[in-house]
Design a protein around this motif. Sequence first.
Motif, PDB file in Angstrom:
ATOM      1  N   GLU A 213     -27.920  -3.670  -6.203  1.00 10.49           N
ATOM      2  CA  GLU A 213     -28.803  -4.571  -5.372  1.00 10.49           C
ATOM      3  C   GLU A 213     -29.088  -6.001  -6.354  1.00 10.49           C
ATOM      4  O   GLU A 213     -28.989  -5.841  -7.494  1.00 10.49           O
ATOM      5  CB  GLU A 213     -30.152  -3.678  -5.270  1.00 10.49           C
ATOM      6  CG  GLU A 213     -30.114  -2.361  -4.704  1.00 10.49           C
ATOM      7  CD  GLU A 213     -29.804  -2.498  -3.114  1.00 10.49           C
ATOM      8  OE1 GLU A 213     -29.984  -3.733  -2.723  1.00 10.49           O
ATOM      9  OE2 GLU A 213     -29.587  -1.492  -2.486  1.00 10.49           O
ATOM     10  N   TYR A 214     -29.445  -6.789  -5.374  1.00 10.41           N
ATOM     11  CA  TYR A 214     -29.672  -8.075  -5.899  1.00 10.41           C
ATOM     12  C   TYR A 214     -31.308  -8.585  -6.061  1.00 10.41           C
ATOM     13  O   TYR A 214     -31.906  -8.303  -4.906  1.00 10.41           O
ATOM     14  CB  TYR A 214     -28.958  -9.293  -5.223  1.00 10.41           C
ATOM     15  CG  TYR A 214     -27.302  -9.037  -5.479  1.00 10.41           C
ATOM     16  CD1 TYR A 214     -27.017 -10.165  -6.490  1.00 10.41           C
ATOM     17  CD2 TYR A 214     -26.570  -8.400  -4.835  1.00 10.41           C
ATOM     18  CE1 TYR A 214     -25.574 -10.310  -6.653  1.00 10.41           C
ATOM     19  CE2 TYR A 214     -25.100  -8.268  -4.942  1.00 10.41           C
ATOM     20  CZ  TYR A 214     -24.844  -9.231  -5.865  1.00 10.41           C
ATOM     21  OH  TYR A 214     -23.546  -9.044  -6.258  1.00 10.41           O
ATOM     22  N   VAL A 215     -31.730  -8.685  -7.146  1.00 16.21           N
ATOM     23  CA  VAL A 215     -33.194  -8.969  -7.275  1.00 16.21           C
ATOM     24  C   VAL A 215     -33.277 -10.226  -7.925  1.00 16.21           C
ATOM     25  O   VAL A 215     -32.835 -10.446  -8.918  1.00 16.21           O
ATOM     26  CB  VAL A 215     -33.856  -8.001  -8.221  1.00 16.21           C
ATOM     27  CG1 VAL A 215     -35.396  -8.150  -8.265  1.00 16.21           C
ATOM     28  CG2 VAL A 215     -33.939  -6.427  -7.605  1.00 16.21           C
ATOM     29  N   GLN A 267     -28.454 -10.894   7.428  1.00 21.45           N
ATOM     30  CA  GLN A 267     -28.810 -11.208   6.223  1.00 21.45           C
ATOM     31  C   GLN A 267     -30.265 -11.706   6.105  1.00 21.45           C
ATOM     32  O   GLN A 267     -31.182 -11.377   5.409  1.00 21.45           O
ATOM     33  CB  GLN A 267     -28.099 -12.486   5.573  1.00 21.45           C
ATOM     34  CG  GLN A 267     -28.436 -12.783   4.429  1.00 21.45           C
ATOM     35  CD  GLN A 267     -27.263 -13.443   3.493  1.00 21.45           C
ATOM     36  OE1 GLN A 267     -26.219 -13.734   3.627  1.00 21.45           O
ATOM     37  NE2 GLN A 267     -27.787 -14.433   2.346  1.00 21.45           N
ATOM     38  N   GLY A 270     -32.597  -8.887   6.311  1.00 20.58           N
ATOM     39  CA  GLY A 270     -32.832  -8.181   4.965  1.00 20.58           C
ATOM     40  C   GLY A 270     -31.886  -6.868   5.044  1.00 20.58           C
ATOM     41  O   GLY A 270     -32.080  -5.893   4.430  1.00 20.58           O
ATOM     42  N   THR A 273     -29.167  -7.247   0.389  1.00 21.11           N
ATOM     43  CA  THR A 273     -29.505  -8.121  -0.611  1.00 21.11           C
ATOM     44  C   THR A 273     -28.564  -9.240  -1.205  1.00 21.11           C
ATOM     45  O   THR A 273     -29.104 -10.126  -1.918  1.00 21.11           O
ATOM     46  CB  THR A 273     -30.319  -7.332  -2.032  1.00 21.11           C
ATOM     47  OG1 THR A 273     -29.352  -6.483  -2.484  1.00 21.11           O
ATOM     48  CG2 THR A 273     -31.589  -6.473  -1.322  1.00 21.11           C
ATOM     49  N   ASP A 274     -27.394  -8.907  -1.166  1.00 21.64           N
ATOM     50  CA  ASP A 274     -26.478  -9.965  -1.532  1.00 21.64           C
ATOM     51  C   ASP A 274     -26.704 -11.155  -0.979  1.00 21.64           C
ATOM     52  O   ASP A 274     -26.592 -11.455   0.174  1.00 21.64           O
ATOM     53  CB  ASP A 274     -25.166  -9.207  -1.333  1.00 21.64           C
ATOM     54  CG  ASP A 274     -23.894 -10.256  -1.916  1.00 21.64           C
ATOM     55  OD1 ASP A 274     -24.151 -11.223  -2.190  1.00 21.64           O
ATOM     56  OD2 ASP A 274     -22.683  -9.658  -1.846  1.00 21.64           O
ATOM     57  N   TYR A 277     -23.967 -12.402   1.297  1.00 14.99           N
ATOM     58  CA  TYR A 277     -23.557 -11.255   2.349  1.00 14.99           C
ATOM     59  C   TYR A 277     -23.003 -11.706   3.838  1.00 14.99           C
ATOM     60  O   TYR A 277     -21.687 -11.296   4.321  1.00 14.99           O
ATOM     61  CB  TYR A 277     -24.732 -10.541   2.775  1.00 14.99           C
ATOM     62  CG  TYR A 277     -24.251  -9.046   3.434  1.00 14.99           C
ATOM     63  CD1 TYR A 277     -23.839  -7.868   2.688  1.00 14.99           C
ATOM     64  CD2 TYR A 277     -24.422  -9.007   4.750  1.00 14.99           C
ATOM     65  CE1 TYR A 277     -23.424  -6.836   3.263  1.00 14.99           C
ATOM     66  CE2 TYR A 277     -24.147  -7.798   5.439  1.00 14.99           C
ATOM     67  CZ  TYR A 277     -23.691  -6.586   4.911  1.00 14.99           C
ATOM     68  OH  TYR A 277     -23.279  -5.606   5.600  1.00 14.99           O
TER      69      TYR A 277
END
Length: 291
Positions: A213-215, A267, A270, A273-274, A277
């Motif tokens: 996951e991207y935070v 995207q 949501g 999270t990339d 994407y």
Amino acid sequence: MVSSTNLTGKLAVDVKGVNELRQAARQNSPEAIKSTAKQFEALFMNMVLKSMRDATPQNGMFDSDQSRMYTSMLDQQISQTMASRGIGLADVLARQLSGMAKSNDAPVSGVGDLSMPAGMEGLAQQSGQDPVRSNPTQAPHVRNFIDKLASHAAEASDVSGIPAKFMLGQAALESGWGRHEIKGVNGAQSHNLFGIKAGNGWKGKVVEAVTTEYVNGAPQTKREKFRAYDSYADAFKDYASLLKNNPRYENVIANAQDVNGFAQGLQRAGYATDPYYAAKLTRLIKQTMSA
């Protein structure tokens, strides 16, 4: 019986209306044939309007995703109104379909099975109703993936209105063309090709797996619960239901006929999270999915 009045009142690309057309066509009656021809005329006019819009710059001060969505809805209704008045195409189709009905003892099986004049096949493909087919120019793993799942994508397309090739492209991106499908810690098969997580509202089977996951733009490894299905058909059905019935993806459905709008809508909603994407999905669909 589904009356012609009910059918001509539908939006030209309304999925429910198309399904009703299929039921009406099975009646093999003049009224059903006329309604079917009218809807094809409306669909043709909608594609003409869409082509005109695409040829017009849409990057002005007052242009936005919302304005484009409402413009698309307006074009659909305009095309329906024009078709109700008639431009001649419906009459030609009705004559051809009437001739087919008289020459066959069997009833007309459905809108998707009707023999259409040259050029109309491509129109049906653009509406998202025809299944994607592999071709010899594609890599073997791409052909195998499409051949195995195309029928499931076509069924989900009928329900959601999302073109089958868009769904196949997203399934390919999420699962690495099926080679990195989500599996449980014990190797349990999930049939989850879309990376859909099991939230609090999910009552079905689940598998736990490690995911990235991207935070704040930085990748992080996490262990998450994902939905599990008994078959790939169930996976496509659940995906179609998720996008169609969740208000979060309303804008995705509204822009489902355009690959850029579809990917960017996912995207923004949501789905992933990339941060790249949408770009990845758009490139994959354009480069590997047959038209």
